[in-house]
Design an enzyme around this catalytic site. Structure first.
Site, PDB file in Angstrom:
ATOM      1  N   ASP A 215      32.458  39.734  33.322  1.00  0.00           N
ATOM      2  CA  ASP A 215      33.337  40.744  32.737  1.00  0.00           C
ATOM      3  C   ASP A 215      32.758  41.345  31.459  1.00  0.00           C
ATOM      4  O   ASP A 215      31.786  40.846  30.893  1.00  0.00           O
ATOM      5  CB  ASP A 215      34.692  40.100  32.402  1.00  0.00           C
ATOM      6  CG  ASP A 215      35.624  40.107  33.594  1.00  0.00           C
ATOM      7  OD1 ASP A 215      35.342  40.823  34.568  1.00  0.00           O
ATOM      8  OD2 ASP A 215      36.641  39.392  33.544  1.00  0.00           O
TER       9      ASP A 215
ATOM     10  N   LYS B 261      35.720  45.828  32.948  1.00  0.00           N
ATOM     11  CA  LYS B 261      36.654  46.950  32.774  1.00  0.00           C
ATOM     12  C   LYS B 261      36.866  47.131  31.284  1.00  0.00           C
ATOM     13  O   LYS B 261      37.189  46.180  30.591  1.00  0.00           O
ATOM     14  CB  LYS B 261      38.032  46.626  33.374  1.00  0.00           C
ATOM     15  CG  LYS B 261      38.006  46.192  34.793  1.00  0.00           C
ATOM     16  CD  LYS B 261      39.401  45.753  35.231  1.00  0.00           C
ATOM     17  CE  LYS B 261      39.281  44.790  36.375  1.00  0.00           C
ATOM     18  NZ  LYS B 261      40.157  43.675  36.375  1.00  0.00           N
TER      19      LYS B 261
ATOM     20  N   MET C  85      45.555  43.056  23.725  1.00  0.00           N
ATOM     21  CA  MET C  85      45.558  44.383  24.368  1.00  0.00           C
ATOM     22  C   MET C  85      46.577  45.315  23.692  1.00  0.00           C
ATOM     23  O   MET C  85      47.204  46.138  24.359  1.00  0.00           O
ATOM     24  CB  MET C  85      45.865  44.254  25.871  1.00  0.00           C
ATOM     25  CG  MET C  85      44.790  43.478  26.608  1.00  0.00           C
ATOM     26  SD  MET C  85      45.172  43.218  28.334  1.00  0.00           S
ATOM     27  CE  MET C  85      46.406  41.948  28.236  1.00  0.00           C
TER      28      MET C  85
HETATM   29  C1  LIG Z   1      42.307  41.231  29.487  1.00  0.00           C
HETATM   30  S1  LIG Z   1      42.587  40.323  28.030  1.00  0.00           S
HETATM   31  C2  LIG Z   1      41.736  38.857  28.471  1.00  0.00           C
HETATM   32  C3  LIG Z   1      41.989  37.726  27.520  1.00  0.00           C
HETATM   33  C4  LIG Z   1      41.146  36.508  27.840  1.00  0.00           C
HETATM   34  N1  LIG Z   1      41.435  35.988  29.139  1.00  0.00           N
HETATM   35  C5  LIG Z   1      41.329  35.415  26.811  1.00  0.00           C
HETATM   36  O1  LIG Z   1      41.848  34.342  27.113  1.00  0.00           O
HETATM   37  O2  LIG Z   1      40.873  35.623  25.666  1.00  0.00           O
HETATM   38  C6  LIG Z   1      41.501  41.125  26.897  1.00  0.00           C
HETATM   39  C7  LIG Z   1      42.065  41.148  25.490  1.00  0.00           C
HETATM   40  O3  LIG Z   1      41.784  39.926  24.835  1.00  0.00           O
HETATM   41  C8  LIG Z   1      41.594  40.173  23.460  1.00  0.00           C
HETATM   42  N2  LIG Z   1      40.233  39.765  23.096  1.00  0.00           N
HETATM   43  C9  LIG Z   1      39.349  39.176  23.907  1.00  0.00           C
HETATM   44  N3  LIG Z   1      38.222  38.862  23.227  1.00  0.00           N
HETATM   45  C10 LIG Z   1      38.422  39.273  21.963  1.00  0.00           C
HETATM   46  C11 LIG Z   1      37.642  39.214  20.764  1.00  0.00           C
HETATM   47  N4  LIG Z   1      36.433  38.664  20.755  1.00  0.00           N
HETATM   48  N5  LIG Z   1      38.174  39.722  19.623  1.00  0.00           N
HETATM   49  C12 LIG Z   1      39.400  40.259  19.614  1.00  0.00           C
HETATM   50  N6  LIG Z   1      40.183  40.339  20.706  1.00  0.00           N
HETATM   51  C13 LIG Z   1      39.709  39.846  21.857  1.00  0.00           C
HETATM   52  C14 LIG Z   1      41.805  41.660  23.226  1.00  0.00           C
HETATM   53  O4  LIG Z   1      43.165  41.835  22.893  1.00  0.00           O
HETATM   54  C15 LIG Z   1      41.480  42.206  24.594  1.00  0.00           C
HETATM   55  O5  LIG Z   1      42.070  43.477  24.785  1.00  0.00           O
END
Ligand SMILES: C[S@@+](CC[C@H](N)C(=O)[O-])C[C@H]1O[C@@H](n2cnc3c(N)ncnc32)[C@H](O)[C@@H]1O
Length: 254
Positions: free
Chosen positions: A36, A58, A171
């Site tokens: 991803d 995505k 998100m």
């Molecule tokens: C589709 S969700 C997936 C979350 C993922 N499964 C998790 O447990 O971290 C994606 C969202 O996770 C958050 N996110 C993921 N990695 C991040 C990072 N390194 N810094 C800030 N937000 C992050 C953001 O809000 C992003 O839009």
């Protein structure tokens, strides 16, 4: 007959070192890795020379493949290769459509193993020194989506704001104003919030303010980068939050 199996691996929040040992071992053994957008590409340097790495990420309506195509590819590769790894950001079961992939694969008779990951929901605030719970300050936290499948903010944001819990909103960066508008109906105006973008990565960025001043942050947000919004008095634990603000927040709460 070949044992058809796909391993869903949580890659952690971004920093290469925050994958689990078990997850890294699965990557090292993989014949195919479908990964991803928010996954550390350094992890791919640990695959065998023969391993096929396929980007299926995505970001902001720009999709390399639809979810249906990803599901189909996982099935096809499971029939063709011994070890297929589906590498997902954070934890595979936190807002990542991981469970949909599991159900689809199982419906095709393919065995699935899920290796948990360190979710950004926990790791990003922690790496910034913001505890999600603290004795006498916050007894719980809610992890909520800031953008539902129809683009709206989750109704759970209003419910969570009416509690005393810490809010962790994923998100939500693009709906920041809508979210803060909802929050300010329920929380006192000196409640601190933080927006942490690219957490655990070298280009990590944090904005901290109080609900009363949330409009000052609108121009400082990078709307193209993933971010987490944390709302609650625990944000005052961040080292950049001034001592006088901490005293004021504590005074307002109790
Ligand atoms: C589709 S969700 C997936 C979350 C993922 N499964 C998790 O447990 O971290 C994606 C969202 O996770 C958050 N996110 C993921 N990695 C991040 C990072 N390194 N810094 C800030 N937000 C992050 C953001 O809000 C992003 O839009």
């Amino acid at each position: 007959m070949k044992n058809r199996k796909v391993i869903l691996v949580g890659a952690g929040p971004g920093d290469f070192d925050l994958i689990t040992v078990k997850g890294l071992k699965a990557i090292e053994n993989a014949d195919v890795v479908l990964y991803d957008a928010l996954v550390s590409e350094d992890l791919l340097s640990h695959v065998k020379p023969s391993t096929k790495c396929i980007y299926v990420g995505k970001r902001f309506n720009s999709h390399a493949f639809s979810q249906e195509e990803i599901n189909r590819m996982l099935v096809d590769y499971a029939y063709e290769y011994d070890t297929v790894v589906r590498l997902k950001g954070g934890d595979p079961f936190v807002f990542g459509r991981g469970v949909e992939e599991v159900l689809f694969l199982e419906s095709k008779g393919i065995e699935v193993e899920v290796i948990p990951g360190v979710s950004s929901a926990l790791a990003v605030p922690t790496s910034q020194g913001i505890p999600l719970t603290k004795r006498n300050i916050s007894e719980s936290f809610w992890v909520i989506t800031g953008t539902t499948s129809n683009g709206d903010i989750s109704k759970d944001i209003a419910l969570a704001a009416q509690s005393t819990a810490t809010l962790v909103i994923l998100m939500g960066v693009r709906n920041f104003s809508l979210i803060m508008n909802e929050i300010k109906k329920h929380r006192h105006k000196y409640t601190p919030f933080a927006i942490i973008q690219n957490g655990t990565l070298p280009n990590e960025n944090i904005l901290i303010d109080t609900i009363a001043n949330y409009k000052n942050s609108i121009d400082g947000i990078d709307y193209t980068s993933p971010g987490i919004i944390v709302i609650g008095d625990v944000v005052a634990e961040h080292p950049s939050f001034l001592e006088e603000d901490i005293q004021r927040v504590l005074g307002m709460s109790f």
